[in-house]
Design a protein around this motif. Structure first.
Motif, PDB file in Angstrom:
ATOM      1  N   ALA A  67      -4.454   4.373   4.871  1.00 14.22           N
ATOM      2  CA  ALA A  67      -3.522   5.088   4.005  1.00 14.22           C
ATOM      3  C   ALA A  67      -3.967   6.537   3.881  1.00 14.22           C
ATOM      4  N   LYS A  68      -2.982   7.418   3.872  1.00 19.00           N
ATOM      5  CA  LYS A  68      -3.297   8.822   3.662  1.00 19.00           C
ATOM      6  C   LYS A  68      -2.947   9.187   2.228  1.00 19.00           C
ATOM      7  N   VAL A  69      -3.887   9.828   1.552  1.00 20.16           N
ATOM      8  CA  VAL A  69      -3.694  10.157   0.143  1.00 20.16           C
ATOM      9  C   VAL A  69      -2.952  11.481   0.034  1.00 20.16           C
ATOM     10  N   LEU A  70      -1.979  11.514  -0.886  1.00 10.92           N
ATOM     11  CA  LEU A  70      -1.242  12.755  -1.142  1.00 10.92           C
ATOM     12  C   LEU A  70      -2.182  13.838  -1.668  1.00 10.92           C
ATOM     13  N   ASP A  71      -1.883  15.058  -1.301  1.00 11.00           N
ATOM     14  CA  ASP A  71      -2.689  16.168  -1.823  1.00 11.00           C
ATOM     15  C   ASP A  71      -2.635  16.162  -3.346  1.00 11.00           C
ATOM     16  N   GLY A  72      -3.751  16.422  -3.977  1.00  8.44           N
ATOM     17  CA  GLY A  72      -3.784  16.483  -5.425  1.00  8.44           C
ATOM     18  C   GLY A  72      -4.166  15.165  -6.071  1.00  8.44           C
ATOM     19  N   PHE A  73      -4.246  14.110  -5.255  1.00  5.54           N
ATOM     20  CA  PHE A  73      -4.699  12.821  -5.792  1.00  5.54           C
ATOM     21  C   PHE A  73      -6.132  12.576  -5.367  1.00  5.54           C
ATOM     22  N   GLU A  74      -6.865  11.916  -6.267  1.00  3.26           N
ATOM     23  CA  GLU A  74      -8.271  11.606  -6.006  1.00  3.26           C
ATOM     24  C   GLU A  74      -8.339  10.343  -5.135  1.00  3.26           C
ATOM     25  N   PRO A  75      -8.906  10.428  -3.908  1.00 10.68           N
ATOM     26  CA  PRO A  75      -8.923   9.243  -3.028  1.00 10.68           C
ATOM     27  C   PRO A  75      -9.513   8.007  -3.708  1.00 10.68           C
TER      28      PRO A  75
ATOM     29  N   ILE B 272      -4.757   0.833  -5.243  1.00 14.68           N
ATOM     30  CA  ILE B 272      -4.403  -0.059  -4.119  1.00 14.68           C
ATOM     31  C   ILE B 272      -5.103  -1.408  -4.304  1.00 14.68           C
ATOM     32  N   GLU B 273      -6.379  -1.342  -4.693  1.00 19.85           N
ATOM     33  CA  GLU B 273      -7.151  -2.563  -4.883  1.00 19.85           C
ATOM     34  C   GLU B 273      -6.489  -3.451  -5.933  1.00 19.85           C
ATOM     35  N   ASP B 274      -6.097  -2.832  -7.064  1.00 14.54           N
ATOM     36  CA  ASP B 274      -5.453  -3.589  -8.129  1.00 14.54           C
ATOM     37  C   ASP B 274      -4.153  -4.222  -7.657  1.00 14.54           C
ATOM     38  N   GLU B 275      -3.383  -3.414  -6.917  1.00 12.33           N
ATOM     39  CA  GLU B 275      -2.081  -3.870  -6.435  1.00 12.33           C
ATOM     40  C   GLU B 275      -2.221  -5.075  -5.504  1.00 12.33           C
ATOM     41  N   LEU B 276      -3.178  -4.957  -4.565  1.00 15.24           N
ATOM     42  CA  LEU B 276      -3.371  -6.051  -3.598  1.00 15.24           C
ATOM     43  C   LEU B 276      -3.933  -7.289  -4.281  1.00 15.24           C
ATOM     44  N   LYS B 277      -4.816  -7.086  -5.268  1.00 13.90           N
ATOM     45  CA  LYS B 277      -5.371  -8.228  -6.007  1.00 13.90           C
ATOM     46  C   LYS B 277      -4.256  -8.981  -6.724  1.00 13.90           C
ATOM     47  N   LYS B 278      -3.373  -8.180  -7.344  1.00 16.88           N
ATOM     48  CA  LYS B 278      -2.273  -8.782  -8.099  1.00 16.88           C
ATOM     49  C   LYS B 278      -1.415  -9.642  -7.173  1.00 16.88           C
ATOM     50  N   ALA B 279      -1.115  -9.112  -5.969  1.00 15.98           N
ATOM     51  CA  ALA B 279      -0.293  -9.822  -5.001  1.00 15.98           C
ATOM     52  C   ALA B 279      -0.973 -11.107  -4.545  1.00 15.98           C
ATOM     53  N   ARG B 280      -2.314 -11.117  -4.568  1.00 14.02           N
ATOM     54  CA  ARG B 280      -3.050 -12.285  -4.105  1.00 14.02           C
ATOM     55  C   ARG B 280      -3.463 -13.196  -5.249  1.00 14.02           C
ATOM     56  N   GLY B 281      -3.084 -12.811  -6.450  1.00  7.36           N
ATOM     57  CA  GLY B 281      -3.436 -13.642  -7.599  1.00  7.36           C
ATOM     58  C   GLY B 281      -4.919 -13.615  -7.920  1.00  7.36           C
ATOM     59  N   ILE B 282      -5.589 -12.512  -7.619  1.00  6.23           N
ATOM     60  CA  ILE B 282      -7.008 -12.394  -7.948  1.00  6.23           C
ATOM     61  C   ILE B 282      -7.130 -11.600  -9.236  1.00  6.23           C
ATOM     62  N   SER B 283      -7.962 -12.080 -10.144  1.00  6.07           N
ATOM     63  CA  SER B 283      -8.134 -11.381 -11.416  1.00  6.07           C
ATOM     64  C   SER B 283      -8.721  -9.999 -11.175  1.00  6.07           C
ATOM     65  N   ARG B 284      -8.393  -9.097 -12.076  1.00  8.35           N
ATOM     66  CA  ARG B 284      -8.852  -7.717 -11.955  1.00  8.35           C
ATOM     67  C   ARG B 284     -10.381  -7.620 -11.932  1.00  8.35           C
TER      68      ARG B 284
ATOM     69  N   VAL C  74       0.838  -1.197   0.000  1.00  9.19           N
ATOM     70  CA  VAL C  74       0.000   0.000   0.000  1.00  9.19           C
ATOM     71  C   VAL C  74       0.870   1.243   0.000  1.00  9.19           C
ATOM     72  N   LYS C  75       1.919   1.196   0.851  1.00  6.21           N
ATOM     73  CA  LYS C  75       2.809   2.368   0.953  1.00  6.21           C
ATOM     74  C   LYS C  75       3.429   2.722  -0.389  1.00  6.21           C
ATOM     75  N   ASN C  76       3.664   1.682  -1.239  1.00  4.29           N
ATOM     76  CA  ASN C  76       4.366   1.916  -2.502  1.00  4.29           C
ATOM     77  C   ASN C  76       3.448   2.374  -3.643  1.00  4.29           C
ATOM     78  N   VAL C  77       2.139   2.369  -3.395  1.00  2.00           N
ATOM     79  CA  VAL C  77       1.224   2.789  -4.469  1.00  2.00           C
ATOM     80  C   VAL C  77       1.348   4.290  -4.679  1.00  2.00           C
ATOM     81  N   ARG C  78       1.297   4.656  -5.975  1.00  2.00           N
ATOM     82  CA  ARG C  78       1.413   6.072  -6.302  1.00  2.00           C
ATOM     83  C   ARG C  78       0.221   6.839  -5.721  1.00  2.00           C
ATOM     84  N   GLY C  79       0.513   7.972  -5.103  1.00  2.00           N
ATOM     85  CA  GLY C  79      -0.566   8.786  -4.551  1.00  2.00           C
ATOM     86  C   GLY C  79      -0.764   8.561  -3.077  1.00  2.00           C
TER      87      GLY C  79
END
Lengths: 267, 409
Positions: free
Chosen positions: B225-233, B240-252, B92-97
């Motif tokens: 997670a706290k969203v950086l200013d200027g990013f849409e939560p 984040i959802e996509d990233e975690l799904k990928k790590a768990r081998g769940i299809s998009r 989560v920490k590594n996701v952009r935004g």
């Protein structure tokens, strides 16, 4: 007014003799009581000329009240025609009829029929209210009328605080408020003692003689009726006879009948 | 003309004072019920939004599947097959935004204070200074008495306001000892009231201590997670959802086995639940207004009946049907407007009384919200009620035949 209506109006107007305020042509009124048909009027023909004083006399059940409703344009006939000032009333909408009634006919009822929650002044103003006359004009006229019937000091009283005679005088003021051509009185003295009855009769007489109003009085009382110029007798829904009343003699010959001066003195 | 008709209608009402007052009373009660319930309902929404709002709109909450954010963890998160771990936190920490992120481990335990054993919640939180600032900022934690946990405070806790004052017979004090799973913890702080029951009824301890007590070397109950200013939560949450799904081998395309929500969404959900509650309450109150409206209708019908002769008189002296209709319509509208006005006043008074009483008993959620719009709405509703309930009797009056009406005794 649409062209067809206008034509109709013109036709009926030219049909009517000049100077006729109300005309009943073969008027029938039939009430349905369940499956039984009860005719209250059976072909009444009646012409009332402007400026006349006419009595319609009859016993109860003679169709007198129904006849009054026809003359007052409160009801439309089952058959036949009623012309008010040359206009066929059966062609008018309820609201148009109400407007015309308010302008051309003043009603004086046996039971006075004042609105109990309104003062004498407000009662007299009411018909003018329904004609959308501005308030200051209404009030001025109502005060004048109440002064004329010598109730100038009772303008703020409600009907319950006035005697029968006073109430009937308020009612007469109300009947005159829109300066109608026709004053229609239904047993105007029926609920009054004889002295007050004479007062009211003299007043109606004066209206006819001095103001030139057409007065139609419906009554069962021959004493009251005799003050009229013409008396039409009604029986079983038909006019069975017409005779000249003392009022006629009075105006034409200045004869011995009760004169309007006598009435005035009693006021 | 209109003022004359108004006067006629008003005289009619005054002519039957007792009955008019009773009819008005019906409207007052109905109106007051609606106004007070709407006022309290709106106040409640404002209060909840305020409480959730001060944690910031730029927050993303991730919880294991089947467990809603803020439900606190406990047995449900163990039973629900999916888990969240600190590995997930790192992703989560590594996701952009994402500005920063941390995790909390909740567990319900039995604690002893003095001689008393009670169930309490423990919350393991990060104690390193940088992250702790974020935690306090995002969760709105503030120390009331004592001091913050430090990095090496292994067996020390901060006690939530509720745990300190409402759970044990004796109030928990700074310097006191809480025994959890046979180990003594020193209370170093009492927190300020946070306003939500989960935080108020927890004790906060370093994450490693919580892991030891809960015997959970990896799992966490919640990632924030706290969203950086200027990013849409919402967009960041999607990543984040996509990233975690990928790590768990769940299809998009498939549903994730975890929940991810932005704080905005949480507020929306809570609001919509409160909205439903409010609709139900107002619906119940509306019934009383319907009853009041029936009362007006019946009163106006009676008035028409009583005044049949007057209607005949007025028609004979020139009143049009529309004039008669207006008189009786005015009558019912005057009654309902007077009732509506007093109903608004009484309703607001009632809502404020509830707020005052609620405030003294700790129900900070009970607030009255009084706005001009609400008052205007109250008057508008009573106007409509007046028109609706007066229309039928007024039409009946206007359609009376003059001859029949005059003959009426």
């Amino acid at each position: 007014m649409s062209s067809s209506k206008a034509r109709q109006w013109n036709e009926s107007h030219s049909d009517a003799h000049d100077g006729v305020i109300i005309e009943l042509q073969d008027v029938w009124k039939i009430y349905k009581m369940g499956s039984v048909e009860v005719p209250a009027l059976r072909g009444v023909n009646l012409k009332i000329h402007k400026g006349s004083f006419v009595a319609v006399m009859g016993a109860s059940g003679s169709g007198k009240s129904t006849c009054m409703n026809m003359i007052g344009c409160l009801d439309v006939p089952t058959k036949g025609k009623v012309y008010l000032d040359g206009q066929d009333v059966s062609l008018m909408s309820e609201s148009a009829l109400a407007q015309i009634r308010g302008r051309k006919i003043g009603f004086v009822f046996q039971t006075f029929n004042l609105i109990p929650t309104l003062t004498a002044l407000e009662n007299v103003m009411l018909p003018m209210t329904f004609q959308n006359i501005p308030k200051h004009k209404r009030e001025k006229r109502a005060r004048e009328l109440l002064e004329m019937v010598e109730l100038g000091d009772r303008t703020g009283h409600k009907p319950g605080e006035l005697s029968g005679g006073q109430q009937q005088r308020v009612a007469i003021s109300r009947a005159l408020s829109n300066d109608p051509e026709l004053v229609l009185a239904d047993e105007p003295t029926g609920n009054l003692d004889s002295k007050m009855g004479v007062e009211v009769m003299s007043f109606l007489s004066r209206l006819n003689k001095e103001e030139g109003k057409t007065v139609v009085m419906v009554t069962h009382d021959s004493n009251g009726a005799k003050h009229a110029e013409m008396i039409h007798k009604l029986m079983d829904g038909r006019i069975v006879g017409s005779e000249v009343g003392e009022g006629q003699q009075d105006s034409s010959t200045g004869g011995k009948a009760v004169s309007s001066m006598d009435y005035t003195s009693t006021l | 003309m209109i003022s004359d008709i108004f006067k006629l209608a008003f005289e009619n009402i005054m002519g039957r004072k007792k009955r008019s007052i009773l009819t008005i009373l019906g409207v007052v009660i109905g109106g007051a019920a609606i106004i007070s319930l709407i006022s309290i309902g709106m106040g409640m929404q404002e209060s909840v939004k305020g409480q959730l709002g001060n944690v910031g709109a730029n927050k993303i909450l991730i919880t294991p599947g089947g467990v809603h954010a803020y439900s606190g963890g406990g047995p449900a998160s163990i039973e629900s097959g999916s888990i969240l771990t600190d590995d997930d936190l790192e992703k989560v920490k590594n996701v952009r935004g994402v500005d920063s992120a941390f995790s909390i481990l909740y567990r319900t335990v039995i604690a002893k204070y003095g001689n008393e054993y009670m169930y309490i919640n423990i919350a393991g939180i990060p104690t390193n200074d940088d992250t702790r600032i974020v935690v306090d900022d995002m969760q709105g934690y503030k120390v009331e008495y004592g001091r913050r946990l430090r990095e090496n405070d292994k067996y020390k806790v901060e006690s939530g306001y509720g745990t300190a004052f409402d759970v044990f017979e004796n109030d928990v004090k700074v310097g006191g000892k809480l025994e959890i799973n046979g180990r003594d913890f020193e209370v170093v702080a009492i927190m300020e009231k946070a306003g939500n029951p989960v935080d108020d009824n927890s004790v906060f301890m370093p994450m490693e201590s919580a892991r030891e007590i809960a015997d959970e070397p990896e799992r966490v109950s919640l990632i924030i997670a706290k969203v950086l200013d200027g990013f849409e939560p919402d967009a960041v949450a999607g990543e984040i959802e996509d990233e975690l799904k990928k790590a768990r081998g769940i299809s998009r395309r498939d549903d994730p086995d975890f929940n991810i929500e932005t704080s905005e969404r949480v507020i929306e959900h809570v609001s919509s639940v409160l909205g439903v509650i409010q609709i139900v309450l107002v619906g119940i109150a509306a019934i009383s207004l319907i009853v009041a409206s029936v009362g007006i209708m019946s009163s106006t019908y009676t008035s028409v009946l009583e005044r049949t002769k007057e209607i005949g008189i007025m028609k004979s002296i020139g009143a049009k049907n529309s004039s008669i209709l207006t008189i009786f319509l005015f009558e019912s509208v005057i009654i309902s407007l007077i009732g509506g006005l007093f109903g608004c006043i009484l309703g607001i008074a009632a809502a404020m009384a509830v707020e005052f009483y609620g405030g003294t008993t700790g129900g900070s959620m009970l607030q009255a919200s009084v706005t001009t719009e609400l008052l205007l709405l109250g008057l508008l509703v009573s106007l409509v009620v007046g028109i609706i309930s007066g229309l039928m009797p007024a039409r009946a009056a206007s359609r009376l035949h003059p001859v029949d009406a005059l003959r009426f005794k």
